[in-house]
Each structure stands twice: as C-alpha cells, then as structure tokens.
Design a protein around this motif. Structure first.
Motif, mmCIF file in Angstrom:
data_model
loop_
_atom_site.group_PDB
_atom_site.id
_atom_site.type_symbol
_atom_site.label_atom_id
_atom_site.label_comp_id
_atom_site.label_asym_id
_atom_site.label_seq_id
_atom_site.Cartn_x
_atom_site.Cartn_y
_atom_site.Cartn_z
ATOM 1 N N UNK A 298 0.863 -1.189 0.000
ATOM 2 C CA UNK A 298 0.000 0.000 0.000
ATOM 3 C C UNK A 298 0.889 1.226 0.000
ATOM 4 N N UNK A 299 0.321 2.362 -0.321
ATOM 5 C CA UNK A 299 1.056 3.629 -0.184
ATOM 6 C C UNK A 299 0.035 4.736 0.002
ATOM 7 N N UNK A 300 0.408 5.699 0.826
ATOM 8 C CA UNK A 300 -0.474 6.846 1.066
ATOM 9 C C UNK A 300 0.318 8.108 0.755
ATOM 10 N N UNK A 301 -0.258 8.924 -0.094
ATOM 11 C CA UNK A 301 0.373 10.138 -0.582
ATOM 12 C C UNK A 301 -0.351 11.297 0.096
ATOM 13 N N UNK A 302 0.399 12.103 0.842
ATOM 14 C CA UNK A 302 -0.211 13.212 1.598
ATOM 15 C C UNK A 302 0.300 14.515 1.015
ATOM 16 N N UNK A 303 -0.611 15.446 0.756
ATOM 17 C CA UNK A 303 -0.207 16.751 0.233
ATOM 18 C C UNK A 303 -0.569 17.825 1.249
ATOM 19 N N UNK A 304 0.430 18.614 1.640
ATOM 20 C CA UNK A 304 0.212 19.685 2.612
ATOM 21 C C UNK A 304 0.755 20.992 2.084
ATOM 22 N N UNK A 305 0.218 22.106 2.619
ATOM 23 C CA UNK A 305 0.605 23.421 2.114
ATOM 24 C C UNK A 305 2.087 23.678 2.346
ATOM 25 N N UNK A 306 2.616 23.288 3.476
ATOM 26 C CA UNK A 306 4.008 23.595 3.782
ATOM 27 C C UNK A 306 4.915 22.371 3.696
#
Ligand code: NDP
Ligand code: HSE
Length: 440
Positions: A298-306
C-alpha cells in the motif's frame, strides 16, 4: 498492572486479546519473539492474560496455549486483572460492544477494525475520552504503514489538502496479478484470500468498502473532522477487465484502486470547508509514485501546504505486518497506562461532505462506434455540449466499426455522467466501455 519484585523497574501489563486469527495469531507469535527485547527497551513486560476466540477447540499453536483461550470475550473485558485490550475480531458486533465495555472499565483499547471505526468511531472516541484512556488504531488504515500517528502528531500543524492512496492490499494484489501475469480475476482473489489479505467477506475488499472505511478514518484524522463510512463514494474493481488493463497500459497508465480524501475551500465565509472522500479504480500515469506500488503493498500520498508531498509506503495487509502496527500501539498504550496518561483521539466538527457529482477529475472513456463519416464530429459534439474538453483521442479500427479512446481534461462527475448518458443514446455508438478517472 503489577511491579515485578525481582526488578522494581519492570512493570507487567496484562493483555486481553480478543480474536486470534490472522492478526491475533501473528501478535501472539511476535510477543513471544520480542517480549524480552520490548521489556529491555521500555521497562514494560507485556503478558497475555487471556485470548478470546469463537472456537476454543481449534489448534492454534505457538503462545496461544489452551490455558489462555476462552470463548467468553465479555469476561476478558471485565477481568480486573487485564490492563489493556486488543480487539482483532473484526466486524461491528460484538466488537463494538466489547470495546465499549472495556473502555467503560477504564481499559485502553487497541483495534485494527476499520469497519467498526468508520461506522462507530465517534461513539468509541467519546467513550475513550470519557474514560480518559487510549483508543489506538494505527493498523486500521494501512496495516504496517505508520499513517495515523504521522497525521495525528507530526502533521497536526500542517494544512493538509489531500490524502490519496492505495489502501487495500487484496485489490492491489489482484490488479497486479492481472496486469503482470495476465491472471484471472477470480484466481487472483482466491490467492489473496489464501495469503490472509482479504476480509472474511472479500466483497468488502473488491467493492471498495474496506478502502472506503480506511479513507473515512484518514480523512477524520487529517482534516480534524467527522467523516464516516456512509460519507464515502465508492466503486470497486470487480468490473475491471483484462482489456481495460491492456488499454491503460498502452496509454502509459496503471489501473489502481485509489482512496482519495480532499478538503475544499479555505474555511472562510466565502469558501467554507467541504470534504470529498471517494474510492474508485483510477488510471494512474506511469511516472506517478503510486503507479509502481505492486502486490499487497500500500502507499499513502499526503499533500500539505508547507510540508509538500509525502509518501508512506509498505505492507498494507497480512498477519505480521498488521500485528506490527498493533504491537506498536500496544507498547504505546502500555506506557501510557504506566504513566497514567493517554492520547485523546483528535476530534473536530462535522464538515459538509461534497457530493461526488460536484467533484472533479480527468476521465478515460472508450466507445465502440460505427466507422462512418460524421460520427467523430457527432461524438465530439456531445462532449462539447456538456462543457467537457477532450485532452486526447485515439481511433482504432475494429472489424466493422471503430473504437474511440478519449482522455478528457478536468470535468465534474455530473458533466461526465450526462456526457456518457447522451453518448450511449447515439445510434452511432454501439458500446460504452469502462469509464475511469485519470490521475496524473
Ligand atoms: P480473522 O478472521 O483471521 O480472525 C478473527 C478472529 O476473531 C478469530 O480468531 C475468531 O475466532 C475470532 N472471533 C470471531 N468472532 C468472535 C467472537 N464473537 N468472540 C471472540 N472471538 C471471535 O481476522 P483477521 O485477523 O484477518 O482480522 C482481524 C481484524 O484486523 C479485522 O478487523 C480486520 O479488518 C483487521 N485487519 C486485518 C488485516 C489483515 O491483513 N488480515 C489488515 C488490517 C486490519 P476463531 O479463530 O475461533 O474463528
Ligand atoms: N483486507 C484488507 C486488505 C486487510 O486487503 O487491505 C488490510 O486492511
């Protein structure tokens, strides 16, 4: 909880294990193998006090000795000599009732039960807060991959906009076997079941319910909002054919079952927050990091502003990978129990859910059409009439007709669905193939 007289520093925590199947059995083995090391590193001795199962006569081997087994799970959660409960039974009941009873008895609970958390998480979190004890569930999102703790601790100050991932090992295993070995769907599912990846009822895996539950849990933590299983739009992989996979590969994509949780708006009156959570098969462009996640990984891709883009990768199913996350939580909860503290489950307000019709994506469509003058213009006119812009188109000659393969620019789900309905109604369109969302 007791203090060992031989070594005043060592505290013994007695564990009540509910369930001793794929995950519970692996946890028993790992406690046997690593118990001494854990004790040396933490000063805590984890001792299994009781193991509740459905059938006490099944031969389980290892540390699940007959003296520990019982079919009376209620007695385990009520036992004053048990300090911490691990629930790895699965399903809603009796797991819900047992966890609530354990929390009412001020016992910390560790669970891998995504179905229960996604449906009754708020009730369990409220009960844990009331009792001021831990409710920990790292294994419930992506098995061995640490994603809950990073979201609830390391990324707590981050403005997370999207969490997107492959969070079901069974479906990723099936799609990989179909893509790489040309395996038959049913055979690949049977293998995934034999490897211990699938749920008791594998419909939960292949129809996207399991990934949907995990998406709801991750969205709740990432966005500090209440998101439940019923808020998630889901489609599974049971309609994906070998032909769909071959088309996708030829165009430079891999088909993956993605769970996507997004937060829209900026929290102002003009653009209040909304959350969209969806699970569906997607075409992922070959050079995207998620395209190369194979098998039960599995893989989880997280996108954050900073923080920017982060990817968490690892084993998303299976007994020992899942038990590894359960064991980490168990050590954490045992330490908190000794220190008489706990981690509150992060909560938040209810945020409106954006319906799937109002969410956007690029799309892949394929049509079988009459190979005749004017057909392409007629088909393109339908896209235009619904404001859907075509990014690329390929035509392939079939025996007496043609296949048109389209990839669109971003459009709303509402517009693509009405485009599909109007295309299907054209005399020149003889067949509408699988529609897939495109992630690039
Ligand atoms: P299994 O079906 O292998 O094991 C379930 C266990 O629960 C069995 O030991 C069974 O007893 C016991 N059990 C069932 N009903 C009762 C009951 N009423 N009272 C007491 N015990 C009961 O499941 P898994 O180990 O695969 O999964 C457990 C949990 O972990 C589920 O919530 C699952 O979603 C989650 N999970 C699983 C992963 C995996 O890869 N397998 C990964 C991540 C999470 P008996 O042995 O006697 O039948
Ligand atoms: N059935 C689940 C899967 C187990 O295949 O991912 C892990 O949660």
């Amino acid at each position: 909880m007791s203090t060992d007289t031989a070594d005043a520093q060592v505290r013994t925590i007695r564990v009540g294990l509910l369930g001793c199947g794929t995950v519970g059995g692996a946890l028993v083995d790992m406690l046997g193998e690593r118990g001494a090391d854990i004790e040396a590193r933490t000063g805590i001795r984890l001792e299994i006090g009781a193991i509740a199962v459905r059938s006490a006569s099944k031969n389980r081997g290892g540390g699940a000795t007959a003296g520990l087994l019982t079919t009376d799970a209620r007695a385990v959660v009520a036992d004053p000599d048990i300090d911490v409960i691990v629930e790895v039974i699965g399903g809603i009941e009796p797991a819900r009732e047992l966890i609530l009873a354990a929390l009412a008895n001020r016992k910390p609970v560790i669970t891998a039960n995504k179905e229960l958390l996604a449906n009754c998480g708020q009730e369990l979190a409220d009960a844990a807060a009331e009792a001021r004890v831990d409710l920990l569930f790292e294994a419930a999102a992506a098995a061995a991959i640490p994603i809950i703790r990073p979201l609830r601790e390391s990324l707590l100050g981050e403005d997370v906009s999207r969490v997107m991932g492959i969070v079901n090992g069974t479906t990723n295993y099936i799609l990989t076997q179909m893509t790489e070995l040309g395996a038959d769907y049913a055979d690949a599912l049977t293998e995934a079941q034999n490897l211990g990846y699938a749920e008791r009822d594998p419909t939960a895996d292949v129809e996207g319910y399991d990934a949907g539950a995990k998406a709801a849990i991750m969205a709740s933590i990432a966005f500090g909002a209440k998101v439940a299983a019923g808020d998630v739009y889901h489609e599974g992989i049971s309609n994906i054919s070998a032909a769909d996979i071959a088309f996708a590969n030829r165009l430079g994509y891999q088909i993956k079952l993605l769970a996507i949780a997004e937060r829209f708006g900026d929290g102002t009156d003009a653009a209040p927050y909304e959350i969209g959570v969806r699970v569906h098969p997607s075409m992922v462009v070959d050079d995207h990091p998620l395209a190369s996640v194979r098998g039960s990984f599995n893989a989880v891709f997280v996108e954050g502003a900073d923080a920017g883009e982060l990817m968490f990768y690892g084993r998303g199913a299976g007994g020992r990978p899942t038990a590894s996350a359960v064991l980490g939580d168990l050590i954490d909860a045992a330490g908190n129990r000794v220190r008489e503290t706990y981690h509150p489950v992060p909560g938040g307000p209810a945020v409106p859910i954006r319906p799937i019709d109002d969410q956007s994506s690029a799309y892949y469509l394929n049509l079988e059409v009459a190979d005749a003058p004017g057909v392409l213009a007629e088909v393109a006119g339908v896209f235009g009439a619904h404001g859907v812009s075509i990014r690329s188109m390929e035509q392939e000659g079939l025996d007496a007709e043609a296949r048109l393969v389209f990839v669109t620019h971003e459009a709303t789900e509402r517009d693509i669905q009405s485009t599909l309905a109007d295309l299907a109604a054209l005399d020149a369109v003889h067949g509408v193939g699988t529609m897939l969302r495109v992630i690039s």
